[in-house]
Design a protein around this motif. Structure first.
Motif, short mmCIF file in Angstrom:
data_model
loop_
_atom_site.label_atom_id
_atom_site.label_comp_id
_atom_site.label_asym_id
_atom_site.label_seq_id
_atom_site.Cartn_x
_atom_site.Cartn_y
_atom_site.Cartn_z
N SER A 1 0.84 -1.19 0.00
CA SER A 1 0.00 0.00 0.00
C SER A 1 0.88 1.24 0.00
CB SER A 1 -0.89 0.02 1.25
OG SER A 1 -1.78 -1.06 1.23
N PHE A 2 0.50 2.20 -0.82
CA PHE A 2 1.20 3.47 -0.92
C PHE A 2 0.21 4.60 -0.69
CE2 PHE A 2 3.75 0.58 -3.47
CZ PHE A 2 5.04 0.91 -3.11
N ARG A 3 0.74 5.79 -0.48
CA ARG A 3 -0.10 6.98 -0.37
C ARG A 3 0.27 7.91 -1.53
NH1 ARG A 3 -4.77 7.95 2.25
NH2 ARG A 3 -4.18 8.48 4.36
N GLY A 4 -0.09 7.47 -2.76
CA GLY A 4 0.12 8.30 -3.93
C GLY A 4 1.32 7.94 -4.77
N ASP A 5 2.14 6.99 -4.34
CA ASP A 5 3.36 6.62 -5.06
C ASP A 5 3.29 5.27 -5.76
OD1 ASP A 5 4.73 8.94 -4.30
OD2 ASP A 5 5.52 8.01 -2.48
N ASP B 1 -2.69 2.49 -4.26
CA ASP B 1 -2.67 3.70 -3.45
C ASP B 1 -3.83 3.65 -2.46
OD1 ASP B 1 -0.48 5.30 -4.49
OD2 ASP B 1 -1.66 5.51 -6.33
N THR B 2 -3.65 4.30 -1.34
CA THR B 2 -4.70 4.40 -0.33
C THR B 2 -5.31 5.79 -0.43
OG1 THR B 2 -3.45 2.92 1.12
CG2 THR B 2 -5.21 4.22 2.13
N PRO B 3 -6.59 5.89 -0.81
CA PRO B 3 -7.24 7.20 -0.90
C PRO B 3 -7.27 7.90 0.46
CG PRO B 3 -8.58 5.51 -1.96
CD PRO B 3 -7.50 4.80 -1.20
N ALA B 4 -7.42 9.21 0.43
CA ALA B 4 -7.37 10.03 1.65
C ALA B 4 -8.44 9.65 2.66
CB ALA B 4 -7.48 11.50 1.29
#
Length: 138
Positions: free
Chosen positions: A9-13, A67-70
């Motif tokens: 899992s990433f946060r935008g990358d 990616d993990t959405p906000a």
């Protein structure tokens, strides 16, 4: 048949990371964005985020990521490493050389007490990797 695969899992990358992993490991990369599945995210800015990606290498390795959405809690990978191992030292060394670009090396790839070649790093995306090559991997 049951298969166990790393899913990161990433946060935008996720896209940048998976493209980097494809350059390092080869193979076919498939990417599906949140925009490809209408209604998955409310924020228009998140439409291009990766909902699911899968890298399949010629040797049969499968690495997945998203990616993990906000609106979801993001937990950075902690206490888990992606392990790349095998008997072909040249192949493992080549992956090490490519994935170490921009990485923090924890242990240089080299002789291990048990006789194999071994190394550890944290790649430029914050993912921990372990590399092991030798006969004990057979």
């Amino acid at each position: 048949m049951t298969i166990l695969n790393p899913y990161i899992s990433f946060r935008g990358d996720a896209r940048a990371a998976m493209e980097f992993y494809q350059q390092a490991l080869g193979g076919d990369l498939q990417v599906m964005t949140f925009g490809d599945m209408p209604g998955m995210v409310e924020d228009e800015a998140e439409q291009k985020l990766v909902m699911h990606s899968m890298l399949t290498t010629p040797g049969g390795l499968v690495l997945m990521a998203s990616d993990t959405p906000a609106h979801y809690e993001y937990k950075a990978p902690q206490g888990v490493s992606v392990s790349l191992s095998g008997t072909d030292e040249a192949e493992i060394r080549a992956a090490w050389d490519k994935l170490s670009d921009g990485a923090t090396v924890t242990q240089e790839f080299g002789p291990a007490p048990w006789g194999d070649q071994f190394g550890m790093l944290t790649d430029r995306f914050g993912i921990d990797w372990m590399f092991s090559a030798g006969q004990s991997q057979a």
